[in-house]
Design a protein around this motif. Structure first.
Motif, short mmCIF file in Angstrom:
data_model
loop_
_atom_site.label_atom_id
_atom_site.label_comp_id
_atom_site.label_asym_id
_atom_site.label_seq_id
_atom_site.Cartn_x
_atom_site.Cartn_y
_atom_site.Cartn_z
N LEU A 175 -20.67 -1.75 -70.74
CA LEU A 175 -20.65 -2.25 -69.36
C LEU A 175 -19.64 -3.38 -69.19
O LEU A 175 -19.35 -4.12 -70.14
N ALA A 176 -19.13 -3.51 -67.97
CA ALA A 176 -18.18 -4.57 -67.66
C ALA A 176 -18.16 -4.79 -66.15
O ALA A 176 -18.80 -4.06 -65.38
N THR A 177 -17.40 -5.79 -65.75
CA THR A 177 -17.27 -6.12 -64.33
C THR A 177 -16.86 -4.90 -63.52
O THR A 177 -15.93 -4.19 -63.88
N GLY A 178 -17.55 -4.68 -62.40
CA GLY A 178 -17.24 -3.55 -61.54
C GLY A 178 -18.23 -2.42 -61.64
O GLY A 178 -18.33 -1.58 -60.73
N ASP A 179 -19.01 -2.35 -62.73
CA ASP A 179 -20.05 -1.33 -62.84
C ASP A 179 -21.21 -1.67 -61.90
O ASP A 179 -21.57 -2.83 -61.73
N ARG A 180 -21.78 -0.64 -61.31
CA ARG A 180 -22.99 -0.79 -60.49
C ARG A 180 -24.12 -0.06 -61.21
O ARG A 180 -23.98 1.11 -61.56
N LEU A 181 -25.23 -0.76 -61.40
CA LEU A 181 -26.31 -0.25 -62.24
C LEU A 181 -27.58 -0.01 -61.43
O LEU A 181 -27.96 -0.83 -60.59
N ARG A 182 -28.21 1.12 -61.71
CA ARG A 182 -29.52 1.40 -61.13
C ARG A 182 -30.57 0.96 -62.15
O ARG A 182 -30.70 1.56 -63.22
N ILE A 183 -31.29 -0.11 -61.83
CA ILE A 183 -32.25 -0.68 -62.76
C ILE A 183 -33.66 -0.49 -62.20
O ILE A 183 -33.94 -0.87 -61.05
N ILE A 184 -34.51 0.12 -62.99
CA ILE A 184 -35.89 0.37 -62.58
C ILE A 184 -36.82 -0.37 -63.54
O ILE A 184 -36.74 -0.17 -64.76
N SER A 188 -18.30 -12.49 -63.84
CA SER A 188 -18.59 -13.15 -65.11
C SER A 188 -19.22 -12.21 -66.12
O SER A 188 -19.58 -12.62 -67.22
N GLY A 189 -19.40 -10.94 -65.72
CA GLY A 189 -20.00 -9.97 -66.63
C GLY A 189 -21.51 -9.98 -66.65
O GLY A 189 -22.13 -9.47 -67.57
N ARG A 190 -22.12 -10.53 -65.60
CA ARG A 190 -23.56 -10.64 -65.55
C ARG A 190 -24.14 -9.93 -64.34
O ARG A 190 -23.41 -9.61 -63.39
N ILE A 191 -25.44 -9.70 -64.38
CA ILE A 191 -26.17 -9.23 -63.21
C ILE A 191 -27.22 -10.27 -62.87
O ILE A 191 -27.71 -10.97 -63.75
N ALA A 192 -27.53 -10.39 -61.59
CA ALA A 192 -28.53 -11.37 -61.14
C ALA A 192 -29.74 -10.63 -60.61
O ALA A 192 -29.65 -9.85 -59.67
N LEU A 250 -36.55 -13.36 -60.47
CA LEU A 250 -37.38 -13.94 -61.53
C LEU A 250 -36.57 -14.41 -62.72
O LEU A 250 -36.69 -15.55 -63.18
N ILE A 251 -35.71 -13.54 -63.26
CA ILE A 251 -35.04 -13.88 -64.52
C ILE A 251 -33.59 -14.31 -64.31
O ILE A 251 -32.89 -14.65 -65.27
N ASP A 252 -33.12 -14.29 -63.09
CA ASP A 252 -31.76 -14.73 -62.76
C ASP A 252 -30.70 -13.93 -63.52
O ASP A 252 -30.78 -12.73 -63.59
N ALA A 253 -29.72 -14.62 -64.11
CA ALA A 253 -28.57 -13.94 -64.70
C ALA A 253 -28.88 -13.33 -66.06
O ALA A 253 -29.53 -13.96 -66.90
#
Length: 337
Positions: A39-48, A64-68, A71-74
């Motif tokens: 994974l890297a910047t620009g990917d869109r993720l479906r998180i369940i 920055s290579g993170r998802i927000a 509850l758990i933030d970045a």
């Protein structure tokens, strides 16, 4: 065709990803991507997060290579696989929020990639699973004629002079591909006869092995590229390859040790056994294409190529043979069905 022209024709196979060295089935993994998608910047993720609708959503990997997430933030996503990110999210949720969190992560939209230089259509393109350098070049329309000439060691004007245009050059490659496929199938059938094996299974295996050994040429032969469909040499080569498949399918159904002598069959679309012929081709070609494109990876993993080859040669060929079981009533019919 002279040796230099053959070299030039083969160089264009890079337009479909054939720059990789020739590999056999045992080296299948060498032709595949070197590892799982990172994974890297620009990917869109479906998180369940199972049982937690307020946490389940589409999340973008930011600059920055993170998802927000709530509850758990970045959470660091850069460089991780989807499985690794699942474990990271579960660990954060387990630290004071959920007792036994279960998380699923899959890529909803892949980040784009860029191809620049001597390709037909440079620019930005959407990533597809199983991407390699060769397939990226193919998506960009392949190398230009000038680049093909450079790789073949001839003058920049040579491709246009000898082949007219890119379609002429691709047609020459396709002709070589058809003939190579036919040679491999005929040799495999002869070996099967000598050892008492099934000729139909042998040519299907040869079809698969030839494609794995030269995937770029295979993609030119059966891809959606511009070819001169009226070229008599390509028509001859294509008819020969298909005729071998038809003849061997009919011989198998009739319980014959080998097809009867004579010209290969043609004009089969209206034949009463056309469905059986299409079954043999569809199983073999479909499996081959899915394997080359890495579409089985999610089932067997990236190192499962050998297992799939064994499955094809054994169980799948037995199923095909059973579906096309010898029919004694066909033994006295003509070679054209």
């Amino acid at each position: 065709m002279s040796r230099r022209l053959v070299s030039l024709a083969l160089a264009v196979a890079m337009t479909a990803g054939a720059c990789a060295p020739r590999v056999g089935p045992s080296d299948y993994a060498l032709a595949q991507p070197s590892g799982p998608y990172r994974l890297a910047t620009g990917d869109r993720l479906r998180i369940i997060v199972f049982g937690q609708d307020n946490l389940s959503n589409i999340y973008a990997v930011d600059g920055s290579g993170r998802i927000a997430m709530p509850l758990i933030d970045a959470v660091e996503a850069q460089g991780r696989t989807t499985r690794e990110l699942e474990r990271a999210i579960e660990a954060k949720l387990r630290a004071g929020y959920l007792r036994e969190p279960k998380v699923s992560v899959e890529v909803d939209t892949y980040r784009p990639f860029f191809v620049l230089g001597e390709v037909t259509n440079s620019g930005q393109f959407p990533y597809v699973p199983g991407m390699t350098v060769q397939t990226a070049v193919a998506i960009a329309g392949g190398f230009t004629l000038r680049e093909c000439a450079r790789r073949a060691g001839v003058s920049p004007a040579a491709p246009a002079h000898h082949f007219g245009n890119l379609a002429g050059l691709l047609t020459a490659v396709a002709t070589l591909g058809f003939d190579g496929l036919s040679d491999a199938m005929e040799a495999a059938a002869a070996r099967a006869s000598a050892t008492g094996g099934c000729r139909l299974a042998a040519i299907c295996r040869a079809y698969l092995e030839t494609a794995l050994a030269r995937p770029g040429r295979f993609r030119v032969v059966f891809g959606r590229r511009e070819l001169d469909k009226e070229d008599p040499e390509m028509q001859r080569a294509g008819a020969r390859a298909f005729g071998i498949l038809v003849a061997e399918t009919r011989a198998h159904r009739a319980g014959l040790a080998a097809p009867p002598p004579g010209p290969l069959p043609s004009e089969t679309a209206k034949a009463p056994d056309f469905a059986e012929i299409l079954l043999a081709w569809s199983v073999t070609h479909g499996f081959t294409t899915l394997l080359i494109d890495g579409q089985f990876d999610f089932l067997v993993g990236e190192d499962g190529g050998e297992d799939l080859l064994a499955l094809f040669s054994q169980r799948l060929m037995r199923l095909l043979g059973a579906a096309l079981a010898p029919d004694a009533a066909l033994a006295n019919r003509g070679h054209d069905g």
